[in-house]
Design an enzyme around this catalytic site. Structure first.
Site, PDB file in Angstrom:
ATOM      1  N   HIS A   1    -118.907  16.415 -42.579  1.00 13.68           N
ATOM      2  CA  HIS A   1    -119.664  17.450 -41.858  1.00 13.68           C
ATOM      3  C   HIS A   1    -120.940  17.860 -42.599  1.00 13.68           C
ATOM      4  CE1 HIS A   1    -118.261  21.051 -44.190  1.00 13.68           C
ATOM      5  NE2 HIS A   1    -117.133  20.389 -44.315  1.00 13.68           N
TER       6      HIS A   1
ATOM      7  N   ASP B   1    -122.678  20.915 -42.136  1.00 17.11           N
ATOM      8  CA  ASP B   1    -122.934  22.340 -42.376  1.00 17.11           C
ATOM      9  C   ASP B   1    -122.276  22.817 -43.668  1.00 17.11           C
ATOM     10  OD1 ASP B   1    -120.350  21.976 -41.135  1.00 17.11           O
ATOM     11  OD2 ASP B   1    -120.258  24.146 -40.816  1.00 17.11           O
TER      12      ASP B   1
ATOM     13  N   ASP C   1    -119.295  20.529 -50.392  1.00 14.49           N
ATOM     14  CA  ASP C   1    -118.484  20.632 -49.179  1.00 14.49           C
ATOM     15  C   ASP C   1    -119.429  20.824 -48.022  1.00 14.49           C
ATOM     16  OD1 ASP C   1    -116.737  21.225 -47.152  1.00 14.49           O
ATOM     17  OD2 ASP C   1    -116.094  23.146 -47.948  1.00 14.49           O
TER      18      ASP C   1
ATOM     19  N   GLU D   1    -118.387  22.473 -38.868  1.00 13.68           N
ATOM     20  CA  GLU D   1    -116.988  22.411 -39.288  1.00 13.68           C
ATOM     21  C   GLU D   1    -116.538  23.743 -39.852  1.00 13.68           C
ATOM     22  OE1 GLU D   1    -113.491  21.738 -41.954  1.00 13.68           O
ATOM     23  OE2 GLU D   1    -115.431  22.560 -42.452  1.00 13.68           O
ATOM     24  N   GLU D   2    -117.410  24.368 -40.633  1.00 10.52           N
ATOM     25  CA  GLU D   2    -117.040  25.602 -41.342  1.00 10.52           C
ATOM     26  C   GLU D   2    -116.804  26.779 -40.405  1.00 10.52           C
ATOM     27  OE1 GLU D   2    -116.189  25.495 -44.265  1.00 10.52           O
ATOM     28  OE2 GLU D   2    -117.283  23.923 -45.325  1.00 10.52           O
TER      29      GLU D   2
ATOM     30  N   ASP E   1    -113.662  14.958 -46.869  1.00 15.32           N
ATOM     31  CA  ASP E   1    -113.918  16.395 -46.909  1.00 15.32           C
ATOM     32  C   ASP E   1    -112.827  17.089 -47.731  1.00 15.32           C
ATOM     33  OD1 ASP E   1    -115.038  18.852 -46.317  1.00 15.32           O
ATOM     34  OD2 ASP E   1    -114.133  19.010 -44.337  1.00 15.32           O
TER      35      ASP E   1
ATOM     36  N   HIS F   1    -117.253  26.871 -51.166  1.00  9.65           N
ATOM     37  CA  HIS F   1    -117.673  28.079 -50.431  1.00  9.65           C
ATOM     38  C   HIS F   1    -118.209  29.190 -51.331  1.00  9.65           C
ATOM     39  CE1 HIS F   1    -115.003  27.024 -46.698  1.00  9.65           C
ATOM     40  NE2 HIS F   1    -115.684  26.003 -47.169  1.00  9.65           N
TER      41      HIS F   1
HETATM   42 ZN   LIG Z   1    -115.571  20.832 -45.715  1.00  8.53          ZN
END
Ligand SMILES: [Zn+2]
Length: 410
Positions: A81, A83, A144, A178-179, A201, A383
């Site tokens: 992903h 984003d 990520d 995705e997030e 991921d 994150h």
């Molecule tokens: Zn991810």
């Protein structure tokens, strides 16, 4: 195989593009800026010789690596992903490379006093001697899942150059959002044309995931009765206090902050409350669907008791399904994990199969007809500003991808 310099170059290039997604958005993709990276990736796929490169109106980037052998083999999808998480800024990301980390403090930012070490991140100890990449204090790194993008792009480039490596048709898919849990909402599984797929991921080298939570959302609304507090006796139903009572009645051993591994929980994440009205939003999570339902019955029983305790108020409780544990689908196709385990072992690692305490795009895809377990990318602390990724782990992940392509051709 050593792809580390190509992997770093790509990770750095992708990380510098701000692709933070937005939960509150009503558009798809949720943020326009994700398309900036989508365009870069589409151009790069063309440049390395991938076929059928497409960027559609939703922001999905898809492409094909043609088979190098004759005869029908399963078509394998490779997904990552674009984003980054809304939880931390992704603007102005400046990756730093800490080469051959010796085991001491890694300074992420002197100015912010951000230091990464084995005390605040014990898992880091597994990567002694490796090249570690961090951000520089103000932002997350975005490994990520830009590590996943870099791994797929770099392995694809290698496969397109080395046509002597036997493999069937491979499909590449880069997805937005995705997030914010919407990554594959408009993804055309049929048009993509893969029989099985893998998301790149995951976290530390060797870990692979075939299992996610079962996930529901929960909403509780309380309609109270507002009366002047001076004459409220037996007349008032204070929605805010009733909501607080419900939240406080949920057992403390069934919360995200008190559970791990396969233990489920309910989390109340947002409460908006006044005397007249209160709304509680939460999530329900468990790997075992029966246990998930049991927890929901338990919350229903608590709410039923509160209805008796507060007859002047109206309390409503609803659950909505978010996603289901993908293991249910994946176990029906034993080759999907079988080939992945073999590919990980061939890269010199012992596979660690662990349940994800969360969901993946693969969970939704599996139920859309495309069984999709998840593969490590070599990173950790996602994150947030302490995020890091091992270039050596990324390199292993690229090796696993190439091994996987060969395995499926056997
Ligand atoms: Zn991810």
């Amino acid at each position: 195989m050593n792809f580390k310099s190509a992997l770093y170059e790509r990770l750095e290039k992708y990380a510098k593009v701000d692709t933070q997604s937005d939960e509150a958005s009503v558009t798809f993709p949720s943020t326009e800026k994700q398309l900036v990276l989508a365009k870069i990736l589409a151009a790069e796929l063309k440049a390395i010789g991938a076929k059928g490169v497409k960027l559609d109106k939703y922001g999905y980037v898809t492409a094909e690596i043609p088979a190098t052998i004759k005869g029908r083999r399963p078509v394998i999808g490779l997904l990552a992903h674009m984003d980054t998480a809304p939880a931390a800024s992704g603007k102005g990301v400046l990756p730093q490379l800490h080469k051959a980390w010796k085991g001491g403090d890694i300074i992420i930012s002197r100015r912010h006093g951000l230091i990464l070490n084995t005390k605040n991140c014990p898992r880091l100890a597994l990567c002694k001697g490796e090249d570690i990449v961090t951000a520089s204090g103000d932002t997350l790194l975005g490994a990520d899942d830009k590590a996943g993008l870099a791994i797929i792009m770099t392995a694809a480039e290698h496969l397109l150059k080395h046509k002597e490596i036997p493999h069937g048709t491979l499909k590449i898919g880069f997805t937005p959002d995705e997030e914010v849990g919407q990554g594959v909402k408009y993804f055309g599984v049929k048009a993509f044309g893969a029989d099985y797929a893998y998301t790149f991921d995951g976290d530390l080298a060797g870990s692979i995931e075939e299992e996610t939570f079962n996930a529901d959302g929960v909403k509780i609304t309380v309609s109270g009765r507002s009366v002047h507090p001076g004459s409220a006796k037996n007349e008032m139903a204070n929605a805010a206090r009733i909501a607080a009572d419900i939240v406080a009645s949920w057992p403390e051993n069934l919360l995200p902050e008190t559970t791990s591994g396969r233990e489920g929980f309910i989390m109340f994440m947002d409460i908006a409350a006044g005397t007249e009205k209160a709304a509680i939003d939460g999530i329900v999570r468990d790997h075992d669907l029966k246990k998930l339902k049991d927890m929901e019955r338990q919350l229903e029983a608590i709410v039923a008791a509160k209805r008796l305790k507060y007859p002047l108020a109206k309390i409503e409780l609803t659950f909505t399904e978010s996603y289901r544990n993908m293991k249910e689908v994946i176990v029906k196709h034993p080759k999907v994990m079988g080939n992945l385990m073999a590919a990980v072992r061939e890269a010199g690692l012992e596979p660690r199969v662990k349940p994800v305490r969360g969901g993946t795009d693969g969970a939704r895809l599996s139920f859309m007809g495309l069984p999709t377990p998840n593969v490590f990318t070599g990173g950790y602390n996602y994150h947030g500003r302490y995020e890091w990724v091992s270039l050596d782990g990324m390199n292993k992940s690229a090796e696993v991808l190439i091994n996987l392509a060969r395995k499926w051709a056997e």
